[in-house]
Design a protein around this motif. Structure first.
Motif: not given
Length: 629
Positions: A76-84, A115-121, A135-146
């Protein structure tokens, strides 16, 4: 497992679903063809050379390394938006180890793929950083692909919660649609300061009646621990949509983090994902699970619950990634047939924990299935169709089991049956007129405020509104226009910061509304707001022609939004040219110039990826026409 039998499908839902299917037929066929081709090329590590594979498991322990060498178990590949820093994503810190351990117990493996970026509005609200948010939405999609590009994985687990994160993960998942896919949430924080009190303190601060110390204390009591914010904004709308599409386990969306139930659900999700792989014996790839029926279910769930207006853009982009074309007319027609069944802040005073206690997702799904308003026959990650999602999870002697959820609401002020809905419609309307096309959410707007005709006051900087408010310039019937806030102009920031000021004006007895080519978020509330106006002002939109003092009429009932001028006078108006350079530098905004240039309109999803298969179909058709010529 017992399940709720779905009624025959509502005619409006059936009609919209069929229209979407027909509209999407060619691009969906091309999407499925591409996913099948990816599957044939191999989702297994056996496709990799020995050198490739050695790199892929070099960091693993001996147990996992030996298992990966065997080739006959799932990885299984884990893609996570974790940050603390962010409360919603902080709980994901411990999830990968839980997942790895659970996979080993199934004779399989799991690796943290990326990991993918996760910013908070909530942090960037009203700040320059908000201009990166959409635009972070599309960055996240691309980071997922990577993260998934290494072709080491038989399935993918997506750990995400908030505003752009889940839509971005979904878009990435769709482009790896040959993989079985599970979304794993972290859950909402426990309830804090009541929403009514939080709103009261915000308005008092806007009026200068309390200081920043009192405001900070109230906000700190509201947002106080790990977990998702508890109001019903985009983050919790995301969770609802994932469950309505069968990408969560039943009842997984709104279980608090740090509980035994939350960990049990994460473990079971891991085990179930392994079962859904080819090595697990029941191959359930994303592309066979998510079709137009699942997308319609997500739309209906949003409408019935008064969900976030952001999804009139996000869901368009998400569907497109899976070869499906939807538009605002689909939302509007469904809204006319889908009743409002919940009252969760900002549509009421309860929070998402109250919704969960009142019957939660199992009761909401039961009611919509019973009325034929959602498709019960979609496949799900649970190994069933959606009719099993009237169940909810329980722990019996430490073992996770599912039992039928409540048959009726435990709090009709929060959650109601279709037979006694809060309103007959979903409360989301499309507005059209000589100012363009936009959307309005009226589920929290009282009936007497849904029609406003008044002179306008124009702002091109959201921060200028506060100065006008403080000076008393807005103490009158007024429609506030905030323009040059679209994707091409400045990344389309949320304008939720304006809500307290406009709310004060409305409470003073004035007729008030907002018109903008920007966003207002899932927290849009009691003031009527025509948002996502398209075309945006920078892209030739009619908002650029408006002048201070023009009279505008907003009628949410009729779906009209127009400036009250003759066609001749309106057509002769020159368009304002804005100076936007100050939006484009600082806090990394200069890195997103290409995104602003490529951004599509709000109704097209406000993304930068184009139409995926739709673009290729146009090229193919163009080639055919050239050959015919």
């Amino acid at each position: 497992m017992a399940s709720q039998q779905a009624s025959s499908l509502d005619p409006t839902v059936a009609r919209v679903t069929e229209r979407i299917r027909e509209r999407s037929r060619q691009r969906r066929a091309l999407y499925e063809e591409r996913m099948e081709a990816q599957h044939r090329r191999g989702v297994h590590r056996s496709e990799l050379s020995c050198g490739n594979l050695a790199h892929g498991f070099a960091a693993c322990g001996s147990e996992d390394k030996n298992q990966l060498k065997l080739m006959n178990s799932a990885n299984l590949g884990i893609i996570s938006s974790y940050n603390d820093m962010l409360s919603a994503h902080q709980p994901f810190e411990t999830f990968p180890e839980v997942i790895r351990e659970s996979a080993r117990q199934m004779g399989s493996t799991a690796q943290f793929a990326g990991g993918v970026p996760a910013m908070c509005d909530g942090v960037t609200q009203g700040q320059p950083g908000m201009e990166l948010s959409l635009f972070s939405r599309d960055v996240i999609a691309m980071a997922t692909a990577v993260g998934l590009s290494h072709n080491m994985f038989d399935a993918a687990l997506y750990l995400g919660v908030c505003d752009k994160i889940v839509p971005g993960l979904f878009i990435g998942a769709a482009r790896f649609g040959h993989l079985p896919t599970t979304f794993i949430p972290a859950g909402p924080m426990p309830s804090g300061l009541p929403n009514k009190e939080k709103a009261r303190v915000r308005q008092l601060f806007a009026e200068g009646k309390v200081g920043r110390d009192e405001l900070l204390e109230a906000e700190s009591e509201s947002y106080h621990s790990p977990g998702t914010c508890t109001f019903y904004g985009t983050a919790n709308s995301n969770q609802l949509m994932m469950e309505f599409m069968g990408l969560h386990l039943p009842g997984a969306s709104f279980v608090n983090p740090g509980t035994d139930m939350r960990e049990a659900l994460t473990r079971f999700a891991t085990e179930q994902t392994i079962r859904n792989t080819e090595p697990g014996g029941d191959y359930r790839p994303f592309y066979r699970q998510i079709d137009e029926r699942a997308i319609v279910n997500a739309m209906v769930g949003l409408l019935a619950s008064g969900g976030s207006t952001n999804h009139t853009m996000h869901l368009v982009a998400m569907a497109a990634a899976a070869g499906i074309t939807i538009n605002w007319d689909d939302f509007s027609e469904l809204s006319s047939a889908v009743p409002s069944l919940t009252r969760v802040y900002p549509n009421g005073q309860a929070d998402i924990n109250h919704f969960q206690a009142a019957g939660g997702m199992s009761l909401l799904i039961r009611e919509l299935l019973g009325a034929g308003l959602i498709h019960g026959d979609i496949p799900t990650i649970f190994g069933t169709d959606l009719t099993a999602y009237t169940q909810e999870p329980f722990l019996e002697d430490g073992k996770l089991v599912w039992r039928e959820g409540p048959l009726e609401s435990l709090d009709p002020d929060v959650l109601r049956p279709v037979s006694n809905a809060f309103a007959a419609t979903g409360g989301l309307n499309v507005l059209e007129g000589n100012l363009g096309r936009g959307v309005i959410k009226v589920s929290a707007v009282e009936a007497q405020h849904r029609v406003v005709e008044a002179p306008i006051k124009i702002f091109e900087e959201q921060n200028d509104l506060k100065a006008a408010f403080d000076a008393g310039d807005l103490d009158r019937d007024v429609i506030v226009v905030v323009r040059f806030q679209g994707p091409k102009a400045n990344g389309m920031p949320e304008l939720h910061k304006l809500t307290p000021y406009l709310g004060v004006l409305q409470d003073r007895g004035y007729k008030v509304a907002l018109v903008t080519d920007g966003r207002m978020s899932g927290a849009s509330g009691k003031v009527p707001a025509a948002i996502h106006m398209t075309p945006e002002a920078l892209d030739g939109g009619p908002l650029a022609r408006l002048r201070d003092g023009d009279v505008v009429r907003l009628d949410a009932y009729k779906g009209e939004l127009s400036v009250v001028l003759s066609d001749a006078e309106w057509g002769d108006r020159p368009k304002r040219v804005a100076e936007l350079d100050h939006y484009h530098v600082g806090l990394g905004r200069e890195l997103f110039g290409g995104y602003r240039h490529l951004a599509m309109g709000a109704e097209e999803g406000a993304g930068v990826f184009g139409g995926f298969e739709a673009d290729d179909l146009e090229r193919q058709q163009g080639q055919i026409h050239d050959e015919d010529a």
